[in-house]
Scaffold this motif. Structure first.
Motif, PDB file in Angstrom:
ATOM      1  N   UNK A  58       0.825  -1.212   0.000  1.00 18.95           N
ATOM      2  CA  UNK A  58       0.000   0.000   0.000  1.00 18.95           C
ATOM      3  C   UNK A  58       0.857   1.259   0.000  1.00 18.95           C
ATOM      4  N   UNK A  59       1.975   1.248   0.698  1.00 16.79           N
ATOM      5  CA  UNK A  59       2.864   2.417   0.703  1.00 16.79           C
ATOM      6  C   UNK A  59       3.411   2.677  -0.706  1.00 16.79           C
ATOM      7  N   UNK A  60       3.861   1.622  -1.356  1.00 13.92           N
ATOM      8  CA  UNK A  60       4.383   1.778  -2.720  1.00 13.92           C
ATOM      9  C   UNK A  60       3.286   2.283  -3.651  1.00 13.92           C
ATOM     10  N   UNK A  61       2.105   1.710  -3.541  1.00 10.51           N
ATOM     11  CA  UNK A  61       0.984   2.120  -4.384  1.00 10.51           C
ATOM     12  C   UNK A  61       0.581   3.567  -4.104  1.00 10.51           C
ATOM     13  N   UNK A  62       0.574   3.960  -2.841  1.00 13.26           N
ATOM     14  CA  UNK A  62       0.204   5.335  -2.507  1.00 13.26           C
ATOM     15  C   UNK A  62       1.249   6.345  -2.981  1.00 13.26           C
ATOM     16  N   UNK A  63       2.516   5.965  -2.949  1.00  6.63           N
ATOM     17  CA  UNK A  63       3.558   6.852  -3.476  1.00  6.63           C
ATOM     18  C   UNK A  63       3.364   7.052  -4.980  1.00  6.63           C
ATOM     19  N   UNK A  64       3.080   5.973  -5.683  1.00  6.97           N
ATOM     20  CA  UNK A  64       2.810   6.076  -7.127  1.00  6.97           C
ATOM     21  C   UNK A  64       1.564   6.921  -7.362  1.00  6.97           C
ATOM     22  N   UNK A  65       0.547   6.741  -6.529  1.00 10.81           N
ATOM     23  CA  UNK A  65      -0.688   7.517  -6.660  1.00 10.81           C
ATOM     24  C   UNK A  65      -0.437   8.995  -6.416  1.00 10.81           C
ATOM     25  N   UNK A  66       0.359   9.317  -5.392  1.00 13.55           N
ATOM     26  CA  UNK A  66       0.707  10.716  -5.145  1.00 13.55           C
ATOM     27  C   UNK A  66       1.453  11.320  -6.338  1.00 13.55           C
ATOM     28  N   UNK A  67       2.339  10.553  -6.920  1.00 14.92           N
ATOM     29  CA  UNK A  67       3.047  11.027  -8.105  1.00 14.92           C
ATOM     30  C   UNK A  67       2.057  11.360  -9.213  1.00 14.92           C
ATOM     31  N   UNK A  68       1.106  10.449  -9.456  1.00 12.39           N
ATOM     32  CA  UNK A  68       0.119  10.674 -10.513  1.00 12.39           C
ATOM     33  C   UNK A  68      -0.753  11.891 -10.220  1.00 12.39           C
ATOM     34  N   UNK A  69      -1.099  12.082  -8.957  1.00 13.93           N
ATOM     35  CA  UNK A  69      -1.945  13.222  -8.591  1.00 13.93           C
ATOM     36  C   UNK A  69      -1.182  14.531  -8.735  1.00 13.93           C
ATOM     37  N   UNK A  70       0.046  14.569  -8.268  1.00  9.40           N
ATOM     38  CA  UNK A  70       0.809  15.822  -8.256  1.00  9.40           C
ATOM     39  C   UNK A  70       1.358  16.170  -9.641  1.00  9.40           C
ATOM     40  N   UNK A  71       1.969  15.203 -10.315  1.00 13.30           N
ATOM     41  CA  UNK A  71       2.678  15.524 -11.555  1.00 13.30           C
ATOM     42  C   UNK A  71       1.884  15.227 -12.822  1.00 13.30           C
ATOM     43  N   UNK A  72       0.914  14.354 -12.765  1.00 13.18           N
ATOM     44  CA  UNK A  72       0.152  13.999 -13.955  1.00 13.18           C
ATOM     45  C   UNK A  72      -1.274  14.548 -13.915  1.00 13.18           C
ATOM     46  N   UNK A  73      -1.591  15.336 -12.893  1.00 10.70           N
ATOM     47  CA  UNK A  73      -2.903  15.997 -12.749  1.00 10.70           C
ATOM     48  C   UNK A  73      -4.080  15.017 -12.705  1.00 10.70           C
ATOM     49  N   UNK A  74      -3.889  13.905 -12.038  1.00 10.09           N
ATOM     50  CA  UNK A  74      -5.011  13.003 -11.787  1.00 10.09           C
ATOM     51  C   UNK A  74      -5.848  13.575 -10.648  1.00 10.09           C
ATOM     52  N   UNK A  75      -7.062  13.107 -10.540  1.00 10.70           N
ATOM     53  CA  UNK A  75      -7.968  13.584  -9.497  1.00 10.70           C
ATOM     54  C   UNK A  75      -7.570  12.998  -8.138  1.00 10.70           C
ATOM     55  N   UNK A  76      -7.891  13.722  -7.071  1.00 11.49           N
ATOM     56  CA  UNK A  76      -7.653  13.229  -5.719  1.00 11.49           C
ATOM     57  C   UNK A  76      -8.515  11.998  -5.428  1.00 11.49           C
ATOM     58  N   UNK A  77      -9.564  11.819  -6.222  1.00 12.17           N
ATOM     59  CA  UNK A  77     -10.417  10.636  -6.058  1.00 12.17           C
ATOM     60  C   UNK A  77      -9.652   9.342  -6.317  1.00 12.17           C
ATOM     61  N   UNK A  78      -8.600   9.396  -7.126  1.00 10.81           N
ATOM     62  CA  UNK A  78      -7.764   8.216  -7.342  1.00 10.81           C
ATOM     63  C   UNK A  78      -7.150   7.763  -6.026  1.00 10.81           C
ATOM     64  N   UNK A  79      -6.675   8.719  -5.235  1.00  9.76           N
ATOM     65  CA  UNK A  79      -6.123   8.398  -3.917  1.00  9.76           C
ATOM     66  C   UNK A  79      -7.199   7.754  -3.036  1.00  9.76           C
ATOM     67  N   UNK A  80      -8.398   8.305  -3.054  1.00  7.35           N
ATOM     68  CA  UNK A  80      -9.483   7.755  -2.236  1.00  7.35           C
ATOM     69  C   UNK A  80      -9.877   6.350  -2.682  1.00  7.35           C
ATOM     70  N   UNK A  81      -9.846   6.100  -3.982  1.00  4.76           N
ATOM     71  CA  UNK A  81     -10.177   4.764  -4.489  1.00  4.76           C
ATOM     72  C   UNK A  81      -9.122   3.753  -4.030  1.00  4.76           C
TER      73      UNK A  81
END
Length: 135
Positions: A58-81
């Motif tokens: 989960x830590x690895x996945x959340x780090x990748x998710x944070x990267x996608x949210x911050x640098x690739x402009x994904x929605x914060x909902x991805x983190x919640x999912x």
């Protein structure tokens, strides 16, 4: 406004979990277990190994998710999912080990109810955009 919404949602969920736990304890005559605050009580060594594998994944996945949210402009909902998925997995594993390997298997009822409350709350937050996460 975000932090006010966040704090009120957390308080409502916390209060709901307490009320449901009290109700289920009375209904099913579940003994209260003493757990220390901010520590994780593993059922056995196998549970500890599985839990740490879930945490690392989960830590690895959340780090990748944070990267996608911050640098690739994904929605914060991805983190919640992602949070919904890992919350469900973590609580399901905990409930299984409580049901299968403890002296008080009814404790798993409380764990499952807490899991459902958290997962449903996260799904409602995503569905109704309660944190105003439009990006």
């Amino acid at each position: 406004m975000f932090w006010l919404n966040f704090a009120s949602i957390v308080l409502i969920i916390f209060a709901l979990i307490i009320v449901v736990r009290l109700f289920l304890r009375k209904t099913f005559n579940i003994e209260k277990e003493e757990k220390t605050f901010f520590s994780y009580n593993y059922i056995n060594d196998f549970h500890k190994k599985i839990d740490w594998a879930i945490r690392i994944t989960s830590i690895i996945t959340l780090i990748i998710t944070f990267y996608l949210i911050i640098y690739q402009d994904y929605s914060l909902n991805l983190f919640l999912i992602v949070l919904v998925i890992f919350t469900g997995i973590d609580y399901a594993v905990r409930a299984f080990f409580e049901w299968r390997y403890t002296q008080n298997p009814k404790q798993s009822i409380l764990t499952i109810s807490e899991m459902f409350i958290l997962v449903i709350a996260l799904i409602i937050i995503i569905q109704f955009d309660l944190l105003n996460t439009v990006s």
